[in-house]
Design a protein around this motif. Structure first.
Motif, PDB file in Angstrom:
ATOM      1  N   ALA A  12       0.831  -1.204   0.000  1.00 11.88           N
ATOM      2  CA  ALA A  12       0.000   0.000   0.000  1.00 11.88           C
ATOM      3  C   ALA A  12       0.863   1.249   0.000  1.00 11.88           C
ATOM      4  CB  ALA A  12      -0.928  -0.008   1.214  1.00 11.88           C
ATOM      5  N   TYR A  13       1.924   1.238   0.808  1.00  8.10           N
ATOM      6  CA  TYR A  13       2.817   2.405   0.864  1.00  8.10           C
ATOM      7  C   TYR A  13       3.488   2.637  -0.490  1.00  8.10           C
ATOM      8  CZ  TYR A  13       6.998   5.142   1.585  1.00  8.10           C
ATOM      9  OH  TYR A  13       7.985   6.080   1.452  1.00  8.10           O
ATOM     10  N   ARG A  14       4.019   1.573  -1.076  1.00 13.14           N
ATOM     11  CA  ARG A  14       4.748   1.723  -2.339  1.00 13.14           C
ATOM     12  C   ARG A  14       3.824   2.209  -3.450  1.00 13.14           C
ATOM     13  NH1 ARG A  14       7.207  -3.112  -0.542  1.00 13.14           N
ATOM     14  NH2 ARG A  14       5.916  -4.375  -1.929  1.00 13.14           N
ATOM     15  N   ARG A  15       2.585   1.708  -3.465  1.00 15.14           N
ATOM     16  CA  ARG A  15       1.639   2.121  -4.498  1.00 15.14           C
ATOM     17  C   ARG A  15       1.326   3.611  -4.383  1.00 15.14           C
ATOM     18  NH1 ARG A  15      -4.594  -0.022  -5.171  1.00 15.14           N
ATOM     19  NH2 ARG A  15      -4.933   0.730  -7.309  1.00 15.14           N
ATOM     20  N   LEU A  16       1.059   4.067  -3.161  1.00 16.85           N
ATOM     21  CA  LEU A  16       0.759   5.479  -2.950  1.00 16.85           C
ATOM     22  C   LEU A  16       1.979   6.349  -3.242  1.00 16.85           C
ATOM     23  CD1 LEU A  16      -1.372   5.168   0.300  1.00 16.85           C
ATOM     24  CD2 LEU A  16      -2.198   5.952  -1.936  1.00 16.85           C
ATOM     25  N   ALA A  17       3.154   5.875  -2.834  1.00 20.15           N
ATOM     26  CA  ALA A  17       4.376   6.643  -3.057  1.00 20.15           C
ATOM     27  C   ALA A  17       4.647   6.832  -4.538  1.00 20.15           C
ATOM     28  CB  ALA A  17       5.561   5.952  -2.381  1.00 20.15           C
ATOM     29  N   TRP A  26       3.669   6.905   7.362  1.00 18.73           N
ATOM     30  CA  TRP A  26       4.446   5.677   7.235  1.00 18.73           C
ATOM     31  C   TRP A  26       5.505   5.587   8.340  1.00 18.73           C
ATOM     32  CZ3 TRP A  26       3.936   1.092   5.575  1.00 18.73           C
ATOM     33  CH2 TRP A  26       5.015   0.287   5.213  1.00 18.73           C
ATOM     34  N   ALA A  27       6.155   6.724   8.603  1.00 19.11           N
ATOM     35  CA  ALA A  27       7.158   6.752   9.679  1.00 19.11           C
ATOM     36  C   ALA A  27       6.496   6.532  11.039  1.00 19.11           C
ATOM     37  CB  ALA A  27       7.900   8.085   9.662  1.00 19.11           C
ATOM     38  N   ALA A  28       5.311   7.133  11.252  1.00 20.89           N
ATOM     39  CA  ALA A  28       4.613   6.970  12.526  1.00 20.89           C
ATOM     40  C   ALA A  28       4.215   5.525  12.761  1.00 20.89           C
ATOM     41  CB  ALA A  28       3.371   7.866  12.552  1.00 20.89           C
ATOM     42  N   ARG A  29       3.961   4.793  11.688  1.00 17.46           N
ATOM     43  CA  ARG A  29       3.609   3.387  11.817  1.00 17.46           C
ATOM     44  C   ARG A  29       4.822   2.526  12.156  1.00 17.46           C
ATOM     45  NH1 ARG A  29       3.830  -1.211   9.052  1.00 17.46           N
ATOM     46  NH2 ARG A  29       2.074  -2.665   9.157  1.00 17.46           N
ATOM     47  N   GLY A  30       6.027   3.126  12.010  1.00 18.94           N
ATOM     48  CA  GLY A  30       7.235   2.330  12.214  1.00 18.94           C
ATOM     49  C   GLY A  30       7.705   1.716  10.925  1.00 18.94           C
ATOM     50  N   ARG A  40      13.530   6.967  -0.607  1.00 22.33           N
ATOM     51  CA  ARG A  40      12.240   6.672   0.004  1.00 22.33           C
ATOM     52  C   ARG A  40      11.631   5.407  -0.599  1.00 22.33           C
ATOM     53  NH1 ARG A  40       9.623  10.677   2.921  1.00 22.33           N
ATOM     54  NH2 ARG A  40      10.555  12.748   2.932  1.00 22.33           N
ATOM     55  N   SER A  41      11.888   5.195  -1.877  1.00 28.93           N
ATOM     56  CA  SER A  41      11.347   4.026  -2.577  1.00 28.93           C
ATOM     57  C   SER A  41      12.472   3.308  -3.305  1.00 28.93           C
ATOM     58  CB  SER A  41      10.273   4.463  -3.580  1.00 28.93           C
ATOM     59  OG  SER A  41       9.941   3.412  -4.468  1.00 28.93           O
ATOM     60  N   HIS A  42      12.370   1.978  -3.371  1.00 27.85           N
ATOM     61  CA  HIS A  42      13.390   1.227  -4.106  1.00 27.85           C
ATOM     62  C   HIS A  42      13.380   1.587  -5.586  1.00 27.85           C
ATOM     63  CE1 HIS A  42       9.778  -1.120  -4.896  1.00 27.85           C
ATOM     64  NE2 HIS A  42      10.401  -1.688  -5.903  1.00 27.85           N
ATOM     65  N   ALA A  43      12.277   2.200  -6.060  1.00 27.95           N
ATOM     66  CA  ALA A  43      12.215   2.639  -7.453  1.00 27.95           C
ATOM     67  C   ALA A  43      13.215   3.748  -7.731  1.00 27.95           C
ATOM     68  CB  ALA A  43      10.797   3.103  -7.792  1.00 27.95           C
TER      69      ALA A  43
END
Length: 321
Positions: free
Chosen positions: A28-33, A57-61, A106-109
């Motif tokens: 979900a994070y990667r898709r939104l990012a 995302w950071a707040a979730r750990g 932030r993303s592996h992309a």
């Protein structure tokens, strides 16, 4: 999902679980990012949503950095990872020692951006003038970091000593600079890009937030080489919010030349002076923008001649912010 839908979803979220509450949180994070990344989704709304996404995302750990790890050991060294030093649009800088920072995308992309930076800094150190290396960061290490099944390319780079501030910060504190103060910044910036060009590298993103200066010692470091390319290669990674600042050949995907960096450097320095620069300097800026020379060293010589005519022998001027 469209970018507009992603913006609405992130804007409405109040807690991390609103976005990442399912089993596939990383997906979900990667898709939104990807949908909100500044290089792919220009505009203030997307930028704000991207920043908010990173916060949740950071707040979730689930921050894409080392998280709970405090030590990373590679073949070149051991790095103790501290808190976040700075968050950029595509990467996060972490404290990793008194003189170094660890940079993770932030993303592996965006691993290719880290690879570009590592290649550029290694090339400049290998092929550049040793006396001019302080104008660019030093690549300490580059390695792959895997967490939760996602592999990112990390760079460990030297950090500027205390007292350095970005040109964006200079403009915030001093909206208009005397041309004599802007002159030493311009001269050193031309040296920085000229040193890179001699090693066969174009920075490609000479903007205020990438230029660090020391107001008292008059030092300068040109940072963030993740958009850099070898001379003669088109620049493909653009800083979206500076799209209008690029010369036409960059937007046309033509091969990058030294004139590319010279154009961007000239715009950055001209912005420091505003409309208060003496007429001869305004003419010089205009000419450098309309027809940037292909040699930073030649432009530096012409600039020095102009400064000598206007101000005579150079005198030290501390830049009080």
């Amino acid at each position: 999902m469209t970018t507009a839908e992603a913006i609405a979803l992130v804007t409405a979220a109040r807690t991390p679980d609103d976005l990442f509450g399912g089993d596939a949180s990383h997906r979900a994070y990667r898709r939104l990012a990807r949908l909100l990344h500044p290089d792919l989704a220009p505009g203030a709304e997307a930028a704000e949503a991207f920043a908010r996404l990173a916060e949740l995302w950071a707040a979730r750990g689930g921050t894409p950095g080392p998280a709970a790890e405090t030590v990373i050991t590679t073949g070149r060294g051991t790095y103790r990872i501290g808190g976040v030093f700075r968050r950029g649009a595509s990467a996060v800088l972490y404290e990793s020692g008194p003189d170094t920072l660890l940079k993770l995308p932030r993303s592996h992309a965006d691993n290719d951006l880290m690879r570009r930076e590592a290649d550029a800094l290694a090339t400049i150190e290998r092929d550049g003038d040793p006396l001019l290396l302080p104008y660019v960061p030093r690549l300490v290490d580059s390695f792959r970091h895997r967490r939760d099944g996602v592999e990112r390319l990390a760079n460990v780079i030297s950090r500027a000593p205390d007292g350095f501030v970005s040109l964006d910060e200079v403009r915030r504190r001093r909206p208009v600079l005397d041309a004599r103060d802007a002159a030493w910044i311009w001269r050193r910036l031309l040296v920085a890009v000229g040193a890179a060009h001699r090693a066969g590298v174009v920075h490609g993103a000479v903007f205020g937030h990438h230029v660090l200066v020391h107001p008292i010692d008059h030092g300068l470091v040109l940072v963030d080489w993740s958009q850099s390319v070898p001379l003669g290669t088109p620049i493909t990674a653009l800083v979206t919010r500076h799209r209008d600042d690029y010369p036409p050949e960059v937007l046309a995907r033509k091969p990058a030349t030294p004139a590319t960096d010279i154009h961007l450097a000239t715009r950055s320095v001209a912005a420091l002076m505003g409309d208060r620069a003496p007429t001869p300097i305004k003419r010089f800026v205009r000419g450098s923008l309309l027809s940037p020379p292909g040699d930073a060293w030649r432009l530096l010589g012409e600039l020095d001649d102009l400064l000598d005519d206007l101000y005579g022998p150079r005198k030290y001027r501390p830049l009080h912010l």
